[in-house]
Design a protein around this motif. Structure first.
Motif, PDB file in Angstrom:
ATOM      1  N   SER A  25       0.844  -1.207   0.000  1.00 34.62           N
ATOM      2  CA  SER A  25       0.000   0.000   0.000  1.00 34.62           C
ATOM      3  C   SER A  25       0.874   1.251   0.000  1.00 34.62           C
ATOM      4  CB  SER A  25      -0.920   0.010   1.218  1.00 34.62           C
ATOM      5  OG  SER A  25      -0.161  -0.067   2.411  1.00 34.62           O
ATOM      6  N   VAL A  26       1.899   1.216  -0.840  1.00 33.54           N
ATOM      7  CA  VAL A  26       2.836   2.319  -0.907  1.00 33.54           C
ATOM      8  C   VAL A  26       3.371   2.404  -2.330  1.00 33.54           C
ATOM      9  CG1 VAL A  26       4.848   0.888  -0.327  1.00 33.54           C
ATOM     10  CG2 VAL A  26       4.864   3.336   0.252  1.00 33.54           C
ATOM     11  N   ASP A  27       3.859   3.578  -2.707  1.00 28.38           N
ATOM     12  CA  ASP A  27       4.539   3.708  -3.992  1.00 28.38           C
ATOM     13  C   ASP A  27       5.814   2.868  -3.922  1.00 28.38           C
ATOM     14  OD1 ASP A  27       5.944   6.499  -5.902  1.00 28.38           O
ATOM     15  OD2 ASP A  27       5.730   4.370  -6.338  1.00 28.38           O
ATOM     16  N   THR A  28       5.876   1.824  -4.734  1.00 28.92           N
ATOM     17  CA  THR A  28       6.922   0.826  -4.546  1.00 28.92           C
ATOM     18  C   THR A  28       8.261   1.226  -5.141  1.00 28.92           C
ATOM     19  OG1 THR A  28       6.274  -0.295  -6.579  1.00 28.92           O
ATOM     20  CG2 THR A  28       5.240  -1.028  -4.532  1.00 28.92           C
ATOM     21  N   GLY A  29       8.316   2.213  -5.999  1.00 29.24           N
ATOM     22  CA  GLY A  29       9.563   2.451  -6.702  1.00 29.24           C
ATOM     23  C   GLY A  29       9.680   1.453  -7.834  1.00 29.24           C
ATOM     24  N   ASN A  30      10.886   1.040  -8.172  1.00 29.11           N
ATOM     25  CA  ASN A  30      11.094   0.187  -9.334  1.00 29.11           C
ATOM     26  C   ASN A  30      11.235  -1.293  -9.010  1.00 29.11           C
ATOM     27  OD1 ASN A  30      11.106   2.466 -11.019  1.00 29.11           O
ATOM     28  ND2 ASN A  30      13.268   2.824 -10.596  1.00 29.11           N
ATOM     29  N   TYR A  31      11.539  -1.624  -7.769  1.00 29.18           N
ATOM     30  CA  TYR A  31      11.836  -3.005  -7.431  1.00 29.18           C
ATOM     31  C   TYR A  31      11.213  -3.399  -6.092  1.00 29.18           C
ATOM     32  CZ  TYR A  31      15.146  -2.356 -11.155  1.00 29.18           C
ATOM     33  OH  TYR A  31      15.686  -2.082 -12.371  1.00 29.18           O
ATOM     34  N   LEU A  32      10.818  -4.652  -6.040  1.00 33.53           N
ATOM     35  CA  LEU A  32      10.323  -5.261  -4.815  1.00 33.53           C
ATOM     36  C   LEU A  32      11.190  -6.469  -4.509  1.00 33.53           C
ATOM     37  CD1 LEU A  32       6.595  -5.042  -5.791  1.00 33.53           C
ATOM     38  CD2 LEU A  32       7.598  -3.854  -3.837  1.00 33.53           C
ATOM     39  N   ALA A  33      11.396  -6.716  -3.243  1.00 37.38           N
ATOM     40  CA  ALA A  33      12.316  -7.789  -2.883  1.00 37.38           C
ATOM     41  C   ALA A  33      11.878  -8.506  -1.620  1.00 37.38           C
ATOM     42  CB  ALA A  33      13.720  -7.213  -2.667  1.00 37.38           C
ATOM     43  N   TRP A  34      12.362  -9.718  -1.486  1.00 36.06           N
ATOM     44  CA  TRP A  34      12.252 -10.474  -0.240  1.00 36.06           C
ATOM     45  C   TRP A  34      13.645 -10.570   0.377  1.00 36.06           C
ATOM     46  CZ3 TRP A  34       7.898 -11.733   2.196  1.00 36.06           C
ATOM     47  CH2 TRP A  34       6.705 -11.776   1.459  1.00 36.06           C
ATOM     48  N   PHE A  35      13.694 -10.297   1.653  1.00 36.74           N
ATOM     49  CA  PHE A  35      14.922 -10.416   2.423  1.00 36.74           C
ATOM     50  C   PHE A  35      14.745 -11.496   3.484  1.00 36.74           C
ATOM     51  CE2 PHE A  35      17.825  -6.849   1.441  1.00 36.74           C
ATOM     52  CZ  PHE A  35      17.049  -6.182   0.513  1.00 36.74           C
ATOM     53  N   ARG A  36      15.833 -12.108   3.842  1.00 37.72           N
ATOM     54  CA  ARG A  36      15.819 -13.118   4.902  1.00 37.72           C
ATOM     55  C   ARG A  36      16.874 -12.734   5.946  1.00 37.72           C
ATOM     56  NH1 ARG A  36      16.710 -18.854   2.722  1.00 37.72           N
ATOM     57  NH2 ARG A  36      18.869 -18.191   2.431  1.00 37.72           N
ATOM     58  N   GLN A  37      16.488 -12.861   7.206  1.00 37.61           N
ATOM     59  CA  GLN A  37      17.415 -12.613   8.303  1.00 37.61           C
ATOM     60  C   GLN A  37      17.409 -13.814   9.224  1.00 37.61           C
ATOM     61  OE1 GLN A  37      16.762  -8.946  10.455  1.00 37.61           O
ATOM     62  NE2 GLN A  37      18.846  -8.928  11.204  1.00 37.61           N
ATOM     63  N   ALA A  38      18.516 -14.574   9.172  1.00 36.34           N
ATOM     64  CA  ALA A  38      18.656 -15.734  10.044  1.00 36.34           C
ATOM     65  C   ALA A  38      18.950 -15.270  11.473  1.00 36.34           C
ATOM     66  CB  ALA A  38      19.768 -16.625   9.536  1.00 36.34           C
ATOM     67  N   PRO A  39      18.668 -16.101  12.458  1.00 36.20           N
ATOM     68  CA  PRO A  39      18.965 -15.725  13.844  1.00 36.20           C
ATOM     69  C   PRO A  39      20.422 -15.311  14.012  1.00 36.20           C
ATOM     70  CG  PRO A  39      17.658 -17.729  13.783  1.00 36.20           C
ATOM     71  CD  PRO A  39      18.036 -17.424  12.356  1.00 36.20           C
ATOM     72  N   GLY A  40      20.643 -14.115  14.513  1.00 35.35           N
ATOM     73  CA  GLY A  40      21.994 -13.616  14.726  1.00 35.35           C
ATOM     74  C   GLY A  40      22.699 -13.149  13.468  1.00 35.35           C
ATOM     75  N   GLY A  41      22.004 -13.181  12.319  1.00 31.65           N
ATOM     76  CA  GLY A  41      22.630 -12.824  11.062  1.00 31.65           C
ATOM     77  C   GLY A  41      22.173 -11.496  10.507  1.00 31.65           C
ATOM     78  N   GLU A  42      22.712 -11.132   9.365  1.00 30.08           N
ATOM     79  CA  GLU A  42      22.334  -9.896   8.698  1.00 30.08           C
ATOM     80  C   GLU A  42      21.114 -10.122   7.811  1.00 30.08           C
ATOM     81  OE1 GLU A  42      26.801  -7.900   8.327  1.00 30.08           O
ATOM     82  OE2 GLU A  42      25.730  -8.553   6.532  1.00 30.08           O
ATOM     83  N   ARG A  43      20.415  -9.045   7.520  1.00 32.42           N
ATOM     84  CA  ARG A  43      19.286  -9.098   6.604  1.00 32.42           C
ATOM     85  C   ARG A  43      19.841  -9.136   5.182  1.00 32.42           C
ATOM     86  NH1 ARG A  43      14.292  -5.187   7.831  1.00 32.42           N
ATOM     87  NH2 ARG A  43      14.819  -6.032   9.888  1.00 32.42           N
TER      88      ARG A  43
END
Length: 120
Positions: A25-43
């Motif tokens: 529900s927002v102006d998305t810009g040019n790209y959409l992505a999925w990120f994953r963040q494992a426990p104790g890790g980086e996104r």
């Protein structure tokens, strides 16, 4: 109004499947992505799609197992198959404008995340 809202996470066994959804529900810009963040890790970005839905990019760790797609009603999906314990983490959808970036700093809008747990 929350710009991006994820759903669909849960707990599955190795080899199982899940489908994540992200209502936009927002102006998305040019790209959409999925990120994953494992426990104790980086996104970390794992799948990116252009706003028109015609081009995609996948991280090697999930290629051929996950599919990113964008519906005409502005819902972003991540179909996850053959899940492995290393897929466990918090999954976020995000919107940005930098060419197929997988860096979290290039995305301006985020959802609250949905947890995926894969047991062996």
């Amino acid at each position: 109004q929350v710009p991006l809202v994820e759903s669909g996470g849960g707990s599955v066994q190795t080899g199982g499947s899940l489908r994540l959804s992200c209502e936009i529900s927002v102006d998305t810009g040019n790209y959409l992505a999925w990120f994953r963040q494992a426990p104790g890790g980086e996104r970390r970005g794992i799948a990116v799609i252009s706003s028109g839905g015609s081009h995609t990019h996948y991280d090697a760790s999930i290629k051929d197992r996950f599919i990113i797609s964008l519906d005409v009603d502005d819902t972003l999906y991540l179909e996850m198959n053959s899940l492995k314990p290393e897929d466990t983490g918090m999954y976020y959808c995000a919107a940005g404008s930098r060419f197929f970036s997988i860096l979290s700093t290039d995305y301006h809008s985020w959802g609250q995340g949905t947890q995926v747990t894969v047991s062996s």
